[in-house]
Design a protein around this motif. Structure first.
Motif, PDB file in Angstrom:
ATOM      1  N   LYS A  95       0.717  -1.124  -0.037  1.00  0.00           N
ATOM      2  CA  LYS A  95       0.216  -0.061   0.173  1.00  0.00           C
ATOM      3  C   LYS A  95       0.897   1.470  -0.003  1.00  0.00           C
ATOM      4  O   LYS A  95       1.916   1.329   0.567  1.00  0.00           O
ATOM      5  N   ARG A  96       0.572   2.323  -0.772  1.00  0.00           N
ATOM      6  CA  ARG A  96       1.012   3.467  -0.649  1.00  0.00           C
ATOM      7  C   ARG A  96       0.089   4.656  -0.253  1.00  0.00           C
ATOM      8  O   ARG A  96      -0.867   4.644  -1.290  1.00  0.00           O
ATOM      9  N   ILE A  97       0.365   5.348   0.422  1.00  0.00           N
ATOM     10  CA  ILE A  97      -0.443   6.515   0.677  1.00  0.00           C
ATOM     11  C   ILE A  97      -0.065   7.781   1.422  1.00  0.00           C
ATOM     12  O   ILE A  97       1.188   7.520   2.160  1.00  0.00           O
ATOM     13  N   GLU A 141       8.228   7.027   3.888  1.00  0.00           N
ATOM     14  CA  GLU A 141       8.604   6.076   5.220  1.00  0.00           C
ATOM     15  C   GLU A 141       7.774   4.846   5.150  1.00  0.00           C
ATOM     16  O   GLU A 141       6.669   4.853   4.593  1.00  0.00           O
ATOM     17  N   LEU A 142       8.730   3.701   5.266  1.00  0.00           N
ATOM     18  CA  LEU A 142       7.988   2.334   5.185  1.00  0.00           C
ATOM     19  C   LEU A 142       7.559   1.874   6.561  1.00  0.00           C
ATOM     20  O   LEU A 142       8.589   2.081   7.590  1.00  0.00           O
ATOM     21  N   TYR A 143       6.437   1.625   6.657  1.00  0.00           N
ATOM     22  CA  TYR A 143       6.134   0.992   7.988  1.00  0.00           C
ATOM     23  C   TYR A 143       5.516  -0.364   7.911  1.00  0.00           C
ATOM     24  O   TYR A 143       5.344  -0.855   7.110  1.00  0.00           O
ATOM     25  N   ALA A 144       6.121  -1.113   9.061  1.00  0.00           N
ATOM     26  CA  ALA A 144       5.696  -2.592   9.114  1.00  0.00           C
ATOM     27  C   ALA A 144       5.471  -2.912  10.506  1.00  0.00           C
ATOM     28  O   ALA A 144       6.384  -2.627  11.417  1.00  0.00           O
ATOM     29  N   ALA A 145       4.674  -3.746  10.844  1.00  0.00           N
ATOM     30  CA  ALA A 145       4.155  -4.208  12.408  1.00  0.00           C
ATOM     31  C   ALA A 145       4.175  -2.767  13.187  1.00  0.00           C
ATOM     32  O   ALA A 145       4.500  -2.957  14.322  1.00  0.00           O
ATOM     33  N   GLY A 146       3.535  -1.750  12.766  1.00  0.00           N
ATOM     34  CA  GLY A 146       3.645  -0.620  13.325  1.00  0.00           C
ATOM     35  C   GLY A 146       4.827   0.365  13.520  1.00  0.00           C
ATOM     36  O   GLY A 146       4.685   1.240  14.619  1.00  0.00           O
ATOM     37  N   ARG A 147       5.677   0.125  13.064  1.00  0.00           N
ATOM     38  CA  ARG A 147       6.868   0.943  13.358  1.00  0.00           C
ATOM     39  C   ARG A 147       7.592   1.276  11.931  1.00  0.00           C
ATOM     40  O   ARG A 147       7.458   0.576  10.860  1.00  0.00           O
ATOM     41  N   GLU A 148       8.294   2.326  12.025  1.00  0.00           N
ATOM     42  CA  GLU A 148       9.049   2.651  10.903  1.00  0.00           C
ATOM     43  C   GLU A 148      10.247   1.762  10.823  1.00  0.00           C
ATOM     44  O   GLU A 148      10.883   1.352  11.657  1.00  0.00           O
ATOM     45  N   ILE A 149      10.482   1.367   9.561  1.00  0.00           N
ATOM     46  CA  ILE A 149      11.571   0.443   8.936  1.00  0.00           C
ATOM     47  C   ILE A 149      12.624   1.286   8.070  1.00  0.00           C
ATOM     48  O   ILE A 149      13.642   1.105   7.897  1.00  0.00           O
TER      49      ILE A 149
END
Length: 520
Positions: free
Chosen positions: A334-336, A429-437
């Motif tokens: 997803k990109r938003i 910024e890329l997020y995964a598991a609720g965190r910035e990666i």
RNA sequence: GGGAGCGUAGCUCAAUUGGCAGAGCAAUGGACUCUUAAUCCAUAGGUUGUGGGUUCGAUUCCCUCCGCUCUCACCA
């Protein structure tokens, strides 16, 4: 060597002072056993033994052969060395398990095969010692591949007892402080760090094959630059200058782009003098890479490809279990935009509301209860308010990999303004598991704009903000010489390693996390 | 830095309302030449994180300090 590093001399005559009484007893017993090794001609700290085989190659070679086949084949003797990790003794025979870098293999130590004198020496061995064993392979009655020892060589005496064999070592404090024991005692821990190594190697290879050059830039900086963070200070004696441990390599890497390294990357440590938590270690590993003639949109494609392929290479699957969730690293992330993401999460915010600082401040105060936090909200500018709303309402909800784009310009002092809307930047910024990666943007290469942004940072410092960048005159000069249009990105390697190893604490993917020293 | 929790043998853990600090593994001695947390017999092992207080008596209740964990704040 620093002259202020005076340690008391170590007493070499007996057990160490930190041992408990039971441990001292064991220590002394093992010193006595080491002396017996010596009397029999084996140096308990000898050197020069070169084992000819590894546990894994022996197991691989004979995995398919039955006991009868092995007996008939009568293999030539193997020769392996490793730490004794288990021992079951029967008086005139014993089974031991040896562990080397490749795995484990059992050895059958029999008095009649070894001889009386040698078996006496073997009896002076303990779990924890290093030993080399020679002998042919066979299968036991329970079908386990084992060496039938015809000869062995004691290599290193262990003086302290190993942690308990069944439960292992669970005390997290000892696990982090004495990681060597954790690694010996908990095989899963070794797997975590092997995965981390696999991840870093994958990334290096991925970038190398795309014409990126790996470089190493300074970790001691005269200025604070490249990120919004509080630095560690240090001092160079001979030059008598104060320096900062780097908080980011960014400006040095972009200088290299100016110099003609169109694609560069660095994987190395950053140091930030801030709080410690399950997601923050004061020193952490960051990948930063820069690609000329690319935009932040190109980097989204590159990032998606790199991390989705890394997931498969490291974990074996693009769907990765992480705590309660299964993260889907398969392509099509997803990109938003940040503003859209906020409007999705907070109902009732119109386009007009999003542009109105007072409306946003009002929204933010609904969920900010601490007094200090409320005061901070009062002095935030529009961009900071948008960023704070995002952190409050959106960040923790982004479980699957998601690119959030178009960060406010005021919170992105090194990023290029968006052509259509200069209030936001070409950044994601890329997020995964609720965190910035990861964090990336099309780089600001307009020296005059960059000057203004640095000045705004000085202004913010005046207003009392602690995490600001210094004005870097030489960096401006570099931009004045011309930096080609470029996009750059930083990826937190520790956090990515956490996702790929199902680790809930960053300390579980850092071999030696920072802990307070114990008082004497 | 704030809040909550934890700290007992080398390791993993018990200890009732405040009443003699215990077990398994590891260790030592003995038996045992195919075990897989080997088994059996015996022995030894403790400043209950530190310092103080309450009490006839503290692992237990209170306070100080040290360390760790989680969490909030700062941040990636």
């Amino acid at each position: 060597m620093d002259d202020n590093n005076n340690k008391p001399p170590v007493d070499k005559s007996g057990p160490e002072a930190d041992l408990g009484s039971k441990e001292q007893e064991i220590y002394q017993q093992r010193l006595d056993k080491a002396a017996k090794w010596r009397d029999s001609g084996f140096n308990p700290y000898g050197n020069g033994y070169r084992p000819q085989h590894t546990a894994a190659e022996i197991v691989a070679k004979h995995a398919d052969q039955s006991a009868e086949e092995l007996e008939k084949a009568a293999t030539a003797p193997y020769d392996v060395a490793g730490r004794i990790v288990a021992m079951r003794s029967f008086g005139k025979a014993a089974f031991i398990k040896l562990r080397d870098r490749t795995g484990e293999i059992q050895a059958h130590m029999k008095k009649d095969a070894l001889g009386d004198a040698a078996y006496e020496v073997f009896k002076q061995c303990d779990v924890g010692d290093f030993l080399a064993v020679t002998g042919p392979i066979f299968r036991t009655k329970t079908n386990e591949l084992s060496l039938s020892a015809t000869k062995f060589t004691p290599l290193t005496k262990s003086l302290r007892p190993m942690p308990e064999k069944w439960h292992g070592l669970t005390d997290v404090e000892i696990r982090y402080r004495q990681r060597y024991l954790d690694l010996v005692s908990n095989p899963d821990v070794k797997q975590v760090f092997l995965r981390r190594n696999k991840l870093v190697r994958f990334i290096r290879n991925f970038l190398d094959t795309r014409d990126f050059i790996e470089v190493e830039t300074p970790m001691m900086h005269p200025l604070v630059s490249g990120a919004a963070a509080r630095p560690f200070r240090t001092h160079h004696n001979a030059l008598d200058i104060d320096l900062y441990m780097r908080i980011a390599p960014e400006l040095y890497l972009k200088r290299l782009v100016v110099g003609g390294f169109e694609r560069v990357y660095e994987v190395n440590r950053n140091f930030r003098n801030e709080g410690v938590s399950t997601r923050h270690n004061p020193e952490f590993t960051m990948l930063e890479f820069y690609q000329a003639y690319a935009t932040y949109e190109d980097l989204m494609d590159l990032t998606e490809q790199m991390i989705s392929e890394a997931a498969v290479a490291v974990t074996g699957d693009s769907k990765v279990k992480y705590g309660e969730h299964v993260l889907d690293f398969g392509k099509g992330w997803k990109r938003i935009s940040m503003v859209e993401a906020i409007r999705e999460a907070v109902s009732g915010l119109s386009d007009k509301d999003m542009a109105d600082p007072d409306r946003l401040r009002h929204e933010l105060l609904k969920t900010s209860h601490a007094e200090a936090e409320r005061r901070a909200v009062e002095t935030m500018n529009h961009g900071e308010l948008v960023g704070a709303l995002f952190e409050h309402h959106v960040e923790s909800t982004l479980i699957h990999p998601t690119f959030v784009t178009h960060f406010p310009t005021s919170m992105s002092p090194l990023a290029r303004r968006n052509d259509a809307n200069p209030e936001v930047t070409d950044r994601f910024e890329l997020y995964a598991a609720g965190r910035e990666i990861a964090n990336a943007f099309s780089e600001l290469n307009d020296p005059l704009d960059q000057k203004g942004r640095f000045l705004a940072q000085l202004d913010a410092k005046q207003r009392g903000q602690q995490e600001t960048m210094d004005y870097d005159e030489d960096y401006i000069r570099a931009l004045e010489h011309g930096m080609p249009p470029t996009a750059g990105e930083g990826i937190g390697i520790d956090r990515l390693a956490m996702l790929f190893t199902d680790a809930q604490s960053i300390r579980d993917v850092i071999l030696f996390p920072l802990l307070k020293p114990l008082a004497k």
